[in-house]
Write a protein that holds these residues in place. Structure first.
Motif, mmCIF file in Angstrom:
data_model
loop_
_atom_site.group_PDB
_atom_site.id
_atom_site.type_symbol
_atom_site.label_atom_id
_atom_site.label_comp_id
_atom_site.label_asym_id
_atom_site.label_seq_id
_atom_site.Cartn_x
_atom_site.Cartn_y
_atom_site.Cartn_z
ATOM 1 N N ARG A 60 35.686 47.495 48.740
ATOM 2 C CA ARG A 60 35.064 46.861 49.903
ATOM 3 C C ARG A 60 34.497 45.490 49.553
ATOM 4 O O ARG A 60 34.594 44.549 50.340
ATOM 5 N N ASP A 61 33.899 45.371 48.352
ATOM 6 C CA ASP A 61 33.161 44.155 48.031
ATOM 7 C C ASP A 61 33.613 43.492 46.730
ATOM 8 O O ASP A 61 32.865 42.772 46.094
ATOM 9 N N GLY A 62 34.839 43.728 46.319
ATOM 10 C CA GLY A 62 35.349 43.105 45.105
ATOM 11 C C GLY A 62 36.852 43.252 45.002
ATOM 12 O O GLY A 62 37.500 43.836 45.883
ATOM 13 N N PHE A 63 37.407 42.720 43.915
ATOM 14 C CA PHE A 63 38.858 42.704 43.735
ATOM 15 C C PHE A 63 39.243 43.416 42.436
ATOM 16 O O PHE A 63 38.591 43.250 41.401
ATOM 17 N N PHE A 64 40.307 44.184 42.507
ATOM 18 C CA PHE A 64 40.905 44.791 41.331
ATOM 19 C C PHE A 64 41.761 43.762 40.603
ATOM 20 O O PHE A 64 42.579 43.074 41.214
ATOM 21 N N VAL A 65 41.578 43.656 39.289
ATOM 22 C CA VAL A 65 42.414 42.815 38.433
ATOM 23 C C VAL A 65 42.830 43.683 37.247
ATOM 24 O O VAL A 65 41.990 44.073 36.434
ATOM 25 N N SER A 66 44.111 43.995 37.150
ATOM 26 C CA SER A 66 44.568 44.902 36.100
ATOM 27 C C SER A 66 44.310 44.307 34.722
ATOM 28 O O SER A 66 44.637 43.155 34.465
ATOM 29 N N ASP A 67 43.708 45.105 33.852
ATOM 30 C CA ASP A 67 43.467 44.648 32.490
ATOM 31 C C ASP A 67 43.883 45.676 31.449
ATOM 32 O O ASP A 67 43.600 45.514 30.262
ATOM 33 N N ALA A 68 44.548 46.745 31.879
ATOM 34 C CA ALA A 68 45.098 47.690 30.913
ATOM 35 C C ALA A 68 46.226 47.000 30.151
ATOM 36 O O ALA A 68 47.012 46.253 30.744
ATOM 37 N N PRO A 69 46.338 47.207 28.846
ATOM 38 C CA PRO A 69 47.381 46.504 28.072
ATOM 39 C C PRO A 69 48.792 46.730 28.594
ATOM 40 O O PRO A 69 49.635 45.842 28.520
ATOM 41 N N SER A 70 49.052 47.907 29.129
ATOM 42 C CA SER A 70 50.372 48.180 29.701
ATOM 43 C C SER A 70 50.209 49.078 30.921
ATOM 44 O O SER A 70 49.199 49.775 31.075
ATOM 45 N N GLU A 71 51.209 49.033 31.799
ATOM 46 C CA GLU A 71 51.196 49.856 33.005
ATOM 47 C C GLU A 71 52.584 50.451 33.213
ATOM 48 O O GLU A 71 53.583 49.888 32.756
ATOM 49 N N ALA A 72 52.628 51.556 33.900
ATOM 50 C CA ALA A 72 53.906 52.198 34.200
ATOM 51 C C ALA A 72 53.822 52.834 35.574
ATOM 52 O O ALA A 72 52.731 53.139 36.073
ATOM 53 N N GLY A 73 54.969 53.040 36.199
ATOM 54 C CA GLY A 73 54.983 53.654 37.517
ATOM 55 C C GLY A 73 56.344 54.238 37.832
ATOM 56 O O GLY A 73 57.324 53.989 37.133
ATOM 57 N N SER A 74 56.382 55.010 38.901
ATOM 58 C CA SER A 74 57.638 55.613 39.348
ATOM 59 C C SER A 74 57.614 55.717 40.865
ATOM 60 O O SER A 74 56.607 55.426 41.507
ATOM 61 N N GLU A 96 40.433 35.919 31.749
ATOM 62 C CA GLU A 96 40.052 34.575 32.192
ATOM 63 C C GLU A 96 39.828 34.552 33.697
ATOM 64 O O GLU A 96 38.863 33.946 34.189
ATOM 65 N N LEU A 97 40.697 35.235 34.435
ATOM 66 C CA LEU A 97 40.536 35.291 35.883
ATOM 67 C C LEU A 97 39.230 35.986 36.249
ATOM 68 O O LEU A 97 38.479 35.512 37.119
ATOM 69 N N ALA A 98 38.946 37.108 35.595
ATOM 70 C CA ALA A 98 37.698 37.825 35.886
ATOM 71 C C ALA A 98 36.484 36.963 35.553
ATOM 72 O O ALA A 98 35.476 36.968 36.277
ATOM 73 N N HIS A 99 36.584 36.195 34.464
ATOM 74 C CA HIS A 99 35.494 35.293 34.093
ATOM 75 C C HIS A 99 35.260 34.234 35.174
ATOM 76 O O HIS A 99 34.116 33.980 35.586
ATOM 77 N N LEU A 100 36.331 33.622 35.639
ATOM 78 C CA LEU A 100 36.207 32.600 36.685
ATOM 79 C C LEU A 100 35.675 33.208 37.968
ATOM 80 O O LEU A 100 34.861 32.585 38.670
ATOM 81 N N MET A 101 36.113 34.415 38.288
ATOM 82 C CA MET A 101 35.616 35.086 39.485
ATOM 83 C C MET A 101 34.108 35.309 39.390
ATOM 84 O O MET A 101 33.369 35.111 40.359
ATOM 85 N N GLY A 102 33.648 35.720 38.212
ATOM 86 C CA GLY A 102 32.215 35.921 38.030
ATOM 87 C C GLY A 102 31.426 34.650 38.234
ATOM 88 O O GLY A 102 30.333 34.666 38.809
ATOM 89 N N GLN A 103 31.982 33.524 37.782
ATOM 90 C CA GLN A 103 31.300 32.239 37.965
ATOM 91 C C GLN A 103 31.187 31.857 39.431
ATOM 92 O O GLN A 103 30.297 31.092 39.809
#
Length: 470
Positions: A60-74, A96-103
């Protein structure tokens, strides 16, 4: 480096043949457009692909930014568990994106503990990309949507572009999103006249490239259309903002009651093979592009009362990055005007230079406006400010290396580094306080910053005797 291209693309699982089992033939133009997008991304050879997905974790009040080293799906949820893919995350980019978002006051959340599953709105574009390029050799960042206002989605896009610039990444943005789900009575949500109207409006925006239009759509129209991708597209618009790009609507179809649009936005940047060569070229006539832009702006405004367009040859860095900028004018060795911004106020450093050059020539309260007769005698310099950081002890200041910002309540003053006659930190603080109207005995919060000073080509054309400078 920066955003080299962006694409709006739908995510119907049935477009994958194993799920569609022949039904995908009804959206053949969408399939062809998707294949074209994959070819273009492969040709760009990006370092990082950012996928914006409406079906990634949403808050509701923020954004997800994937930071897991790897991802998989099906596509197990659609009856095809054997349809799988895996990706490697550009973790440095995500951080870096999360850092800029925090600023900038935008909350960022990484992958929930143990959860790094690629959603279907990400899977579908990667399915096609995997047909044109080896996914193992590329790095990805998955970004979700939020309940925050549309302007926060635009800001997130700007920060994606900034992260790419800061890290020197060639970056592609894929904005995954369907259009209306109310195009036909037998569609997933039935029919509403808002559905075709919404799709027509978005396709027109994509076709003409006026992405600001994505922020002016009637909210009720969007709700009644049961749209899916608008906020994805708004993030994409923010990432493209401030730079030149060519827009193209590659396809639009809606046979199943849902609108599927594929659009391409190719930024005006050098290809990967020539990027380093372009970066090594000396500015024309030995003049720094930002200095040349400041001079051209002042002369056009003083002589004709107009501000010039950003030149087509302006390096991509100055069209993508945002930063505070100061423009300084000197005449016969004496300051003639200096105006700037501590924090960026405009879409790019180039636009910041234009605005502050006009102000330095006409609105510095210490001097009268520059006259046309003075133009040949002006010297120009442009300072691009780095990020500020707090100062706890005066030993952390160095007036030759760092500028200083002083703040007391709502009053704030700045002094640039490496100025003639400013030899100590106390001198620097005293002058900055005086500029801000802060009394010498009042406490002030201190911050320091570094600058990149651009002076090449900024010399006056005539000396103090009116003689042409060779």
């Amino acid at each position: 480096m920066g955003i080299v291209s962006a694409y709006a693309a739908p995510h119907p699982p049935l477009i994958v043949p194993a799920v569609g089992r022949g039904e995908e033939a009804a959206i053949a133009r969408t399939v062809e457009a998707y294949q074209e997008v994959a070819r273009r991304i492969a040709a760009h050879a990006p370092d990082t692909v950012v996928v914006v997905s409406p079906h990634a974790p949403a808050y509701r009040d923020g954004f997800f930014v994937s930071d897991a080293p790897s991802e998989a799906g099906s596509l197990a949820a659609f009856g095809q568990p054997q349809e799988t893919l895996a990706t490697q995350t550009d973790v440095a980019f995500a951080h870096e994106l999360a850092h800029l978002m925090g600023q900038h006051g935008l909350p960022a959340a990484g992958a929930p503990a143990g959860a790094a599953e690629i959603d279907h709105a990400t899977f579908v574009p990667l399915h096609f990309l995997g047909q044109a390029i080896d996914l193992d050799g590329m790095r990805f960042v998955r970004v979700g949507l939020s309940g925050l206002p549309s302007e926060d989605h635009r800001l997130l896009g700007r920060l994606i572009a900034r992260a790419a610039d800061e890290l020197g990444r060639r970056c592609v943005v894929v904005a995954s999103g369907d259009l209306s789900h109310r195009l036909k009575p037998d569609g997933p949500y039935g029919f509403d006249s808002a559905g075709p109207a919404f799709d027509e409006a978005v396709c027109t925006i994509f076709e003409n490239g006026n992405l600001d239009g994505l922020f002016g759509l009637d909210p009720r129209l969007c709700d009644d259309a049961a749209e899916c991708g608008l906020r994805s597209f708004q993030i994409m618009a923010g990432a493209l903002e401030g730079g030149a790009f060519a827009a193209e609507l590659l396809s639009y179809e809606g046979p199943f009651g849902v609108g599927y649009a594929v659009a391409a936005f190719e930024a005006d940047v050098a290809p990967a093979s020539s990027q380093e060569e372009a970066a090594c070229e000396e500015p024309q006539d030995g003049c720094d592009p930002l200095v040349a832009l400041a001079r051209e702006t002042v002369e056009a405004y003083v002589r004709e009362g107009r501000t010039p367009e950003i030149p087509r040859g302006m390096p991509e860095e100055w069209l993508r990055r945002r930063a505070g900028v100061f423009v300084s004018l000197h005449e016969h060795g004496e300051l003639r005007g200096c105006i700037g911004t501590i924090e960026p106020q405009r879409r790019s450093i180039a636009e910041e230079v234009v605005a502050n050059a006009v102000s330095a020539a006409t609105s510095d309260p210490r001097f009268p406006a520059v006259a046309a007769t003075e133009l040949d005698c002006l010297e120009y310099s442009v300072d691009v400010l780095g990020e500020s950081e707090p100062v706890d002890d005066l030993v952390e200041l160095d007036p030759k290396r760092y500028g200083v910002i002083v703040t007391h309540g709502w009053r704030r003053g700045l002094l640039l580094p490496d100025l003639e006659g400013v030899d100590t930190a106390m001198d620097q603080i005293a002058i900055a306080k005086n500029k801000a109207g802060i009394a010498p005995d009042e406490n002030a919060k201190l911050e320091r910053f570094e600058v990149v000073r651009h002076t090449a080509g900024g010399a006056a054309r005539k000396d103090g005797r009116g003689q042409q400078v060779r």
